[in-house]
Motif scaffolding. Sequence first.
Motif, short mmCIF file in Angstrom:
data_model
loop_
_atom_site.label_atom_id
_atom_site.label_comp_id
_atom_site.label_asym_id
_atom_site.label_seq_id
_atom_site.Cartn_x
_atom_site.Cartn_y
_atom_site.Cartn_z
N ILE A 38 0.85 -1.20 0.00
CA ILE A 38 0.00 0.00 0.00
C ILE A 38 0.88 1.25 0.00
O ILE A 38 1.91 1.30 0.66
CB ILE A 38 -0.95 -0.01 1.21
N ARG A 39 0.44 2.25 -0.74
CA ARG A 39 1.20 3.50 -0.85
C ARG A 39 0.41 4.63 -0.20
O ARG A 39 -0.78 4.81 -0.48
CB ARG A 39 1.46 3.83 -2.32
N LEU A 40 1.08 5.37 0.68
CA LEU A 40 0.47 6.54 1.32
C LEU A 40 1.17 7.79 0.81
O LEU A 40 2.39 7.80 0.63
CB LEU A 40 0.61 6.46 2.84
N VAL A 41 0.41 8.84 0.60
CA VAL A 41 0.95 10.11 0.11
C VAL A 41 0.63 11.19 1.14
O VAL A 41 -0.53 11.35 1.52
CB VAL A 41 0.35 10.49 -1.25
N GLN A 42 1.65 11.92 1.59
CA GLN A 42 1.43 12.99 2.57
C GLN A 42 1.45 14.33 1.86
O GLN A 42 2.41 14.67 1.17
CB GLN A 42 2.50 12.96 3.67
N VAL A 43 0.37 15.10 2.02
CA VAL A 43 0.28 16.41 1.38
C VAL A 43 -0.68 17.28 2.19
O VAL A 43 -1.72 16.81 2.67
CB VAL A 43 -0.22 16.27 -0.09
N ASN A 44 -0.29 18.55 2.36
CA ASN A 44 -1.15 19.54 3.02
C ASN A 44 -1.65 19.09 4.39
O ASN A 44 -2.83 19.19 4.71
CB ASN A 44 -2.36 19.88 2.13
N GLY A 45 -0.75 18.54 5.22
CA GLY A 45 -1.11 18.19 6.58
C GLY A 45 -1.96 16.95 6.72
O GLY A 45 -2.56 16.73 7.77
N GLN A 46 -2.01 16.12 5.69
CA GLN A 46 -2.76 14.88 5.79
C GLN A 46 -2.03 13.78 5.03
O GLN A 46 -1.27 14.06 4.11
CB GLN A 46 -4.18 15.04 5.23
#
Length: 359
Positions: free
Chosen positions: A31-39
């Motif tokens: 699974i891939r998680l992407v962190q952007v704009n505080g989430q």
Amino acid sequence: MESEPEAKLWCDQVNPANKAALEAWLRETGIRLVQVNGQRKYGGPPPGWVGGPPAPGSEVFIGRLPQDVYEHQLIPLFGRVGRLYEFRLMMTFSGLNRGFAYARYSSRRGAQAAIAALHNHPLRPACPLLVCRSTEKCELCLDGLPSALPRRALLRALHPLAGALTGAALLPSPLRPPDNIALLRFSSHRAAAMAKKLLVEGHLWLGGEQVTVDWLKPELKQQLRLQGAGEPSSPPPSPAPWAGPEDGGPPACALAALHGLCQRQQLGAPVFLTKCLGSSLTGWYYFWYQVVIPGHAVPFSGLMWVAVDHGGQNEHEAAKEAVALRLLDVLGGPKAWMAPETSPPGSAGDLVWARAAAR
């Protein structure tokens, strides 16, 4: 102030056991998680998704989360009751969660199943989850607009957001008379949230006044309905970002006007330095700028968001135009760009997307 290596070391020491468990789960599942704009986000769409995004009403809000809980515990739990389209965990700088998340399912039925099965679910002893329907707010309110501001000028200023803007209304403000407010409706909560972030960070100015940007609150919406104000109407096709003088907008070329002003005032030709520091998905660019005018005691410098007209204009040209318009205001007032014998067709300050204070 802590240095970057010291800050990173401190963050790495916060909640190390669960961070390690999350990393192991990501390696195991792929699974891939992407962190952007505080989430931190999974999916939106997930792998293998076919078709458009789910209908409104398919998202749930998850509250009362322990701050050391991560996706390796949450995604499998919420994935048991329905197919997840997207999962968003709100994060702090230190790497802890902010106590809430959003799960969007492939259908409204999935969201209803999550509420029925997981509301008050004891994630830990004495730690029942809050799971309820997400409001998916899609409307913003711009307050503090001059009463004389025309709707066309507002739409021109919002041109970079036109792809996601589905409705706009310009109304008398019940909070700050005689000012106006603008109600904006967007195609999705995400589009509205991104627009809010860009407008707030860009320090939007209209008609020479800085505008307050916030979510449209239910009580204000009800108050406007009682006063007979309508819903945001659909905007016309995306207008050009700059209008000619006959539309009450700024000059076709602020850069040329600035050169002309400097020549008339015998200040010498301005020299521009611009550096792009980043960009957004909605057509905004974040610039540092410095302008040296030989006859002026100090250079002008600052930071600003710039909207780009892609009709042959690159981002640095757009930045120079926006900065030039700002300097015309500083050096000669709002009428500085006009020839002395010209009668004013409109305010030069109407359409500045983002104005940084010259210093």
